[in-house]
Design a protein around this motif. Structure first.
Motif, mmCIF file in Angstrom:
data_model
loop_
_atom_site.group_PDB
_atom_site.id
_atom_site.type_symbol
_atom_site.label_atom_id
_atom_site.label_comp_id
_atom_site.label_asym_id
_atom_site.label_seq_id
_atom_site.Cartn_x
_atom_site.Cartn_y
_atom_site.Cartn_z
ATOM 1 N N PRO A 82 2.806 3.550 5.412
ATOM 2 C CA PRO A 82 3.898 3.503 4.295
ATOM 3 C C PRO A 82 4.294 5.069 4.249
ATOM 4 O O PRO A 82 3.474 5.894 4.745
ATOM 5 N N GLN A 86 6.418 5.798 -0.927
ATOM 6 C CA GLN A 86 7.075 4.387 -0.848
ATOM 7 C C GLN A 86 6.731 3.856 -2.137
ATOM 8 O O GLN A 86 7.726 3.083 -2.523
ATOM 9 N N LYS A 89 9.442 5.170 -4.660
ATOM 10 C CA LYS A 89 10.791 4.659 -4.215
ATOM 11 C C LYS A 89 10.871 2.894 -4.815
ATOM 12 O O LYS A 89 11.787 2.464 -5.210
ATOM 13 N N VAL A 90 9.816 2.499 -4.565
ATOM 14 C CA VAL A 90 9.796 0.935 -4.797
ATOM 15 C C VAL A 90 10.184 0.634 -6.369
ATOM 16 O O VAL A 90 11.196 -0.165 -6.860
ATOM 17 N N GLY A 106 11.637 -3.363 2.892
ATOM 18 C CA GLY A 106 11.508 -1.971 3.241
ATOM 19 C C GLY A 106 11.881 -2.109 4.865
ATOM 20 O O GLY A 106 12.066 -3.189 5.515
ATOM 21 N N THR A 150 6.088 -4.737 4.702
ATOM 22 C CA THR A 150 6.675 -3.890 3.765
ATOM 23 C C THR A 150 7.607 -4.443 2.958
ATOM 24 O O THR A 150 9.010 -4.324 2.855
#
Length: 166
Positions: A82, A86, A89-90, A106, A150
């Motif tokens: 990742p 990450q 961002k999530v 993702g 992801t």
């Protein structure tokens, strides 16, 4: 060891992370490897008990969900790498999305495209699928097929839907 190093690069506050490594009770190789590995306090290991030889990822995820504390449940595979930001961002994507968005998928990429011919082929396939086909399907408003990794789910709706279909 490689997975732990990649997860340690995550920039999300470690005090808010609750990473659960899930393995089947029959997976002796992974268990032995983890026994030799110094895990950070924010990573725990869950062993999924045997169920008449049924070893599916959805079954393992259902079992492990009871051991997870977070309101967002993510799924990575051991070979995933990742991006360090990450999780941020999530969280941002979920906060900006409409209420009916309960899952984020993702983009998957290969990180060894120059390794050999087959790696190049997989890289081209993944780039086509994740960067062209799936965004096109999304723009058309159609149902997106999810990859097996992801993925990030809002916990409440995931549980309301009955979890994963094992």
């Amino acid at each position: 060891g490689a997975l732990i190093k990649r997860l340690e690069k995550l920039t999300y506050p470690k005090s808010l992370l609750d990473i659960v490594l899930v393995l089947e009770v029959t997976d002796k190789i992974t268990r032995a490897t983890l026994a030799r590995t110094d895990l950070p306090s924010w990573i725990t290991v869950i062993e999924v008990p045997d169920a008449d030889g049924m070893t599916t990822k959805p079954r393992a995820l259902n079992y492990a969900l009871d051991f997870c504390r977070g309101s967002i449940i993510g799924v990575w595979d051991a070979e995933d790498a990742p991006e360090p930001d990450q999780i941020e961002k999530v969280v941002t994507r979920f906060n900006e999305a409409t209420k009916n968005v309960v899952c984020l998928q993702g983009i998957l990429d290969y990180y060894n495209p120059r390794e050999n011919w087959i790696s190049r082929c997989f890289t081209i396939e993944y780039a086509t699928w994740w960067r062209l086909v799936l965004p096109g399907i999304a723009k058309l408003g159609l149902v997106l097929p999810l990859g097996g990794t992801t993925l990030f789910f809002k916990r409440g709706p995931l549980e309301e839907l009955g979890r994963w279909d094992a």
